[in-house]
Design a protein around this motif. Structure first.
Motif, short mmCIF file in Angstrom:
data_model
loop_
_atom_site.label_atom_id
_atom_site.label_comp_id
_atom_site.label_asym_id
_atom_site.label_seq_id
_atom_site.Cartn_x
_atom_site.Cartn_y
_atom_site.Cartn_z
N ASP A 146 1.15 -1.09 5.47
CA ASP A 146 0.62 0.15 6.06
C ASP A 146 1.14 1.39 5.34
O ASP A 146 0.82 2.52 5.75
CB ASP A 146 0.95 0.21 7.56
N GLU A 169 13.37 -4.50 5.09
CA GLU A 169 12.80 -4.32 6.42
C GLU A 169 12.28 -2.90 6.64
O GLU A 169 11.22 -2.72 7.22
CB GLU A 169 13.83 -4.67 7.49
N HIS A 192 9.42 1.46 8.20
CA HIS A 192 9.46 0.91 9.56
C HIS A 192 10.82 1.15 10.21
O HIS A 192 11.77 0.43 9.93
CB HIS A 192 9.14 -0.58 9.53
N HIS A 252 5.51 -1.36 2.59
CA HIS A 252 4.84 -2.18 3.61
C HIS A 252 3.33 -2.01 3.47
O HIS A 252 2.87 -0.95 3.01
CB HIS A 252 5.27 -1.74 5.01
N GLY A 293 13.18 1.03 13.58
CA GLY A 293 13.20 0.08 14.69
C GLY A 293 14.50 0.24 15.44
O GLY A 293 15.38 1.01 15.03
N THR A 324 6.32 7.20 8.91
CA THR A 324 7.08 6.10 9.51
C THR A 324 6.37 5.53 10.74
O THR A 324 5.48 6.16 11.30
CB THR A 324 8.49 6.56 9.96
N THR A 325 6.80 4.34 11.15
CA THR A 325 6.43 3.80 12.46
C THR A 325 7.74 3.45 13.17
O THR A 325 8.79 3.39 12.54
CB THR A 325 5.61 2.50 12.34
N GLY A 326 7.66 3.20 14.45
CA GLY A 326 8.81 2.67 15.20
C GLY A 326 9.82 3.71 15.66
O GLY A 326 10.90 3.35 16.14
N ARG A 385 3.94 2.70 5.36
CA ARG A 385 4.95 3.47 6.09
C ARG A 385 6.31 2.80 6.08
O ARG A 385 6.41 1.58 5.89
CB ARG A 385 4.51 3.63 7.56
#
Ligand SMILES: Nc1nc2c(c(=O)[nH]1)N[C@H]1C(S)=C(S)[C@@H](COP(=O)(O)OP(=O)(O)OC[C@H]3O[C@@H](n4cnc5c(=O)[nH]c(N)nc54)[C@H](O)[C@@H]3O)O[C@H]1N2
Ligand SMILES: Nc1nc2c(c(=O)[nH]1)N[C@H]1C(S)=C(S)[C@@H](COP(=O)(O)OP(=O)(O)OC[C@H]3O[C@@H](n4cnc5c(=O)[nH]c(N)nc54)[C@H](O)[C@@H]3O)O[C@H]1N2
Ligand code: SF4
Ligand SMILES: [Mo]
Length: 732
Positions: A592, A152, A596, A590, A598, A255-257, A594
């Motif tokens: 993208d 994830e 993730h 992933h 969360g 990163t995202t999130g 990056r």
């Protein structure tokens, strides 16, 4: 005298060793193990006691299974029979059951002990010959939470995304719930620099042998209450974010999130975490600041900082969230994929890594492909010479598979390959009862394990140095396990057994019987998958350091098999490196690129102290898993002949227990008995049992099988128990 270079039969370190065989007669002889030279950088010539005695179990021992066994009725004993009779019986019973109840009436239970070739063939056998969805394996008890978390957050599940030798450079190593000093002793070499610099941090409710490595200024031991790791990790993240210590530039780039994660840790201030994890707020703040300073120094040209998790934090109802929180911590520090450190999970079983990407998991196809993804199904079906429509869908995870055996929802027949589930699964009293309700239990093993003893049919197979195969170690490095001795005459290779059964079941999809052929097929079938093995070379595995993903265009003939992306790189020992030793260097997996982040929430935070007693379970250096193998080695059994329970002296005194006395433990599911060992290094609210013993001493009589909803990993490390002395004469 012959000498064969191979690797240990047990854990994921896959230590290199040389087997010296004097006289390899047809019945096989127990070879001497000599410690190999430094050619394998992971163990550098060291072995633990289990590896050093492993060869005793080879060949024609009196306790070895050397002929198929069947039972004429449930009441009768197992008796020897021919391979033809045994296989015909299995095939005809399976056919009858599937005719009556459908393909899903038959289940398969696999293992992280199987070579890549066996694990792959088992998955293919289940999906094409049995056409059942009901396959899962013991990695569900082991790596499922860490695998889910890494998939994830990083987009890819490779336990250590870097070679173990990278640890040699690290100034700070944090071990969350891992006891490598006992579970992988040669691993400790790689912690030396961190210890020299006072930078080894061990998080464990016990003062384990690994925690003791921090003594004398070598580092720090932090002892949360069992199950308190998630609040602890979230609180560390809270401090980093609240005090502006997180690497915002890295987070923005890679990163995202972040905002969702930030919100979810906003109220985990250390004073609140302290109440539920039993680590003081002062210590939490200190650790967060210490890690931030070390990470900053690493990026300014200093030594790397590495965060690792083991089963101690992963085998919980919230194991996936805990592993995600550990990865998130590494991301906040700006480490993964930078060369300044990172995060990894320490894979457990010999082929715990390869075993989780070859397709024996309920929802998986080879190459870490998904059985529910239409494109993945097309690809694999095509390469298997069948159609996507003919492949079953996702099955049920291991605990549900075992806990529903013989019920309306469950399978009527079970084939077990490489697990001793009546010792190692959660709530074994229930498992035993369910196994009895089956119409057919078939166990493949080389010893009469406690599970084999319950079977209707036992099929004796070759083991380890009696056959060839490949294993993928904790680093994602693919190794050759070579044949060194001849197995007992009556035992057969597991690949042959599966191919024969498929034939007798009338399968139109052929299964290869020779390991090298299966390996070639694995290369073709995993090509283009996330765990891509297509560029590997059977003959050169182990001679070169080959890490997946290792791509080879399917269309090209493999004339020059080992020219790879990063062939220029070498390890510290100067071996040529192929494939991808460090997976996240440029991007995460992933689409993208990056990682993730969360939100992570704590579902059931309980105050550390009002718990009563919590049982946690784990390992002893001398025994391996359910003990089928190591309980047969005299010098290992001598050191630890029976089940024990470690108790803090104060807790013992309170309950009238003394060192060496007998204690009974009770939980919601059952009771178990064990000899008391006093351990002042344990929290007073925690007791510890190894799970290597069967019968009344089986720790898993106490575990309930509560599942992590994300990974379906059972809770092994936190069970409320009662503890009292066994009265004189009470202990039959
Ligand atoms: N000798 C030996 N070596 C083995 C094996 C074996 O059976 N025997 N098995 C292999 C396999 S399959 C595996 S998976 C690995 C496992 O290797 P490890 O993860 O090192 O093994 P465990 O003993 O299960 O757990 C590690 C530590 O977690 C601690 N712990 C328990 N509960 C908690 C908790 O709530 N929080 C924290 N922070 N720590 C906790 C325990 O006290 C223990 O010291 O070992 C491999 N190596
Ligand atoms: N309470 C508690 N329970 C636990 C754990 C814990 O920490 N606490 N840890 C869990 C973990 S991490 C794991 S990995 C599991 C492991 O537990 P199990 O799944 O039971 O694994 P093993 O004891 O290694 O069982 C392997 C069996 O397969 C046989 N075998 C070995 N190699 C082969 C092969 O190539 N083919 C065949 N057919 N047989 C083979 C061996 O002889 C042995 O009988 O236990 C889990 N259970
Ligand atoms: S550490 Fe693991 S691989 Fe190495 S010798 Fe011991 S059991 Fe075998
Ligand atoms: Mo494991």
């Amino acid at each position: 005298m012959s000498e064969t270079r191979t690797h240990c039969p047990y854990c994921a370190l896959q230590c290199a060793m040389t087997l010296s065989v004097d006289d390899d007669g047809p019945a096989g002889t127990a070879p001497t193990v000599s410690v190999a030279g430094a050619w394998f950088p992971t163990n550098r010539g060291r072995l633990c006691r289990k590896g050093a005695t492993a060869a005793q179990l080879l060949g024609n021992r009196p306790d070895r299974l050397t002929a198929p066994l069947i039972r004429d009725s449930r009441e009768s004993d197992l008796r020897e029979t021919s391979w033809d009779e045994a296989l015909d019986l299995v095939a005809s019973r399976i056919t009858a059951l599937q005719r009556r109840h459908g393909p899903d009436a038959v289940g398969v239970f696999g293992s992280g002990s199987l070579t890549n070739e066996k694990a792959y063939t088992l998955g293919k056998f289940a999906r094409t010959a049995l056409r059942t969805s009901r396959i899962d394996y013991n990695g569900r008890f082991c790596m499922a939470s860490a695998a889910k978390a890494a998939t994830e957050v990083f987009g890819l599940d490779r336990g250590l995304p870097f070679p173990l030798t990278d640890l040699d450079e690290a100034c700070t190593v944090v071990l969350f719930g891992s006891n490598v000093a006992d579970t992988m002793p040669p691993f400790v070499q790689h912690l030396q620099r961190a210890r020299d610099l006072g930078g080894l941090i061990v998080v464990d409710p016990r003062r384990s042998n690994t925690a003791q490595l921090t003594d004398g200024g070598a580092g720090h031991h932090i002892a949360p209450a069992s199950g308190g790791d998630l609040p602890l990790l979230l609180s560390l993240a809270h401090v980093l974010l609240a005090e502006g210590l997180a690497d915002e530039r890295y987070l923005g780039r890679r990163t995202t999130g972040l905002e969702d994660f930030r919100r979810s840790v906003a109220d985990w201030w250390p004073e609140r975490a302290q109440a539920v994890c039993g680590v003081s707020a002062l210590r939490i703040r200190w650790l967060a600041r210490h890690l931030a300073a070390a990470a900053r120094a690493a990026k300014a040209g200093g030594d790397p900082v590495v965060i690792l998790t083991g089963r101690g934090v992963e085998q919980h109802r919230d194991g996936t969230d805990t592993a995600k929180a550990a990865i998130s911590l590494a991301l906040l520090l700006g480490l993964p994929g930078t060369g300044h450190g990172g995060y990894g999970t320490i894979t457990g079983q010999g082929n715990g890594q390869g075993g989780r990407e070859m397709g024996q998991k309920a929802d998986q196809l080879p190459g870490l492909r998904s059985i529910t993804d239409p494109a993945d199904r097309e690809t694999v079906a095509g390469r298997w010479g069948t159609t996507a429509e003919a492949l079953p869908g996702a099955g049920v995870p291991a605990t549900q598979l075992l806990h529903t055996l013989g019920t309306d929802r469950g399978v009527k027949a079970l084939l077990v390959h490489g697990a001793n589930v009546v010792v190692s699964a959660p709530d074994v009293l229930h498992v035993e009862q369910r196994l009895r309700a089956l119409d057919l239990l078939v166990v493949c093993d080389f010893f009469r394990s406690e599970t084999a003893a319950m079977a209707d049919v036992v099929l004796p197979v070759l083991q380890w140095a009696e056959e060839d195969g490949t294993m993928t170690n904790l680093e994602g490095r693919v190794l050759r396990r070579r044949r060194a001795v001849t197995g007992p005459a009556g035992a057969r290779s597991e690949l042959w057994v599966l191919a024969e059964l498929a034939r007798r079941l009338g399968s139109t999809v052929p299964l290869a019987e020779q390991p090298e052929e299966v390996f070639a097929e694995i290369r073709r079938v995993t090509a283009g998958g996330r765990a891509d093995y297509s560029g590997l070379d059977w003959d050169r595995c182990s001679e070169v350091a080959a890490y997946w993903p290792l791509r080879e265009s399917l269309a090209e003939p493999l004339t020059e098999p080992l020219t790879r992306e990063s062939a220029a790189e070498t390890t510290t020992t100067g071996e040529p490196v192929l494939g991808t030793p460090r997976v996240f260097t440029d991007r995460f997996a992933h689409p993208d690129g990056r990682a993730h982040l969360g939100p992570i929430t704590v579902r059931e935070a309980q105050p550390a102290s009002t718990h009563g007693l919590t049982l946690t379970t784990g390992r002893l250096m001398e025994h391996y898993q359910s003990g089928t193998q190591t309980r047969r080695v005299e010098e290992l059994l001598d050191v630890h002949p029976e089940a024990t329970v470690s108790v803090h002296p104060a807790t013992a005194a309170q309950r009238g227990l003394a060192e060496g006395g007998r204690a009974e433990l009770r939980s919601a599911t059952g009771s178990a008995r064990a000899r008391v060992v006093l351990d002042a290094g344990l929290r007073t609210d925690t007791v510890f049992m190894p799970f290597h013993f069967a019968g009344a001493g089986a720790a898993n009589r106490l575990t309930a099988g509560l599942l992590d909803p994300q990974s379906q990993m059972p809770e092994f490390k936190s069970t409320p128990v009662d503890l009292h002395p066994v009265g004189v004469g009470e202990d039959a």
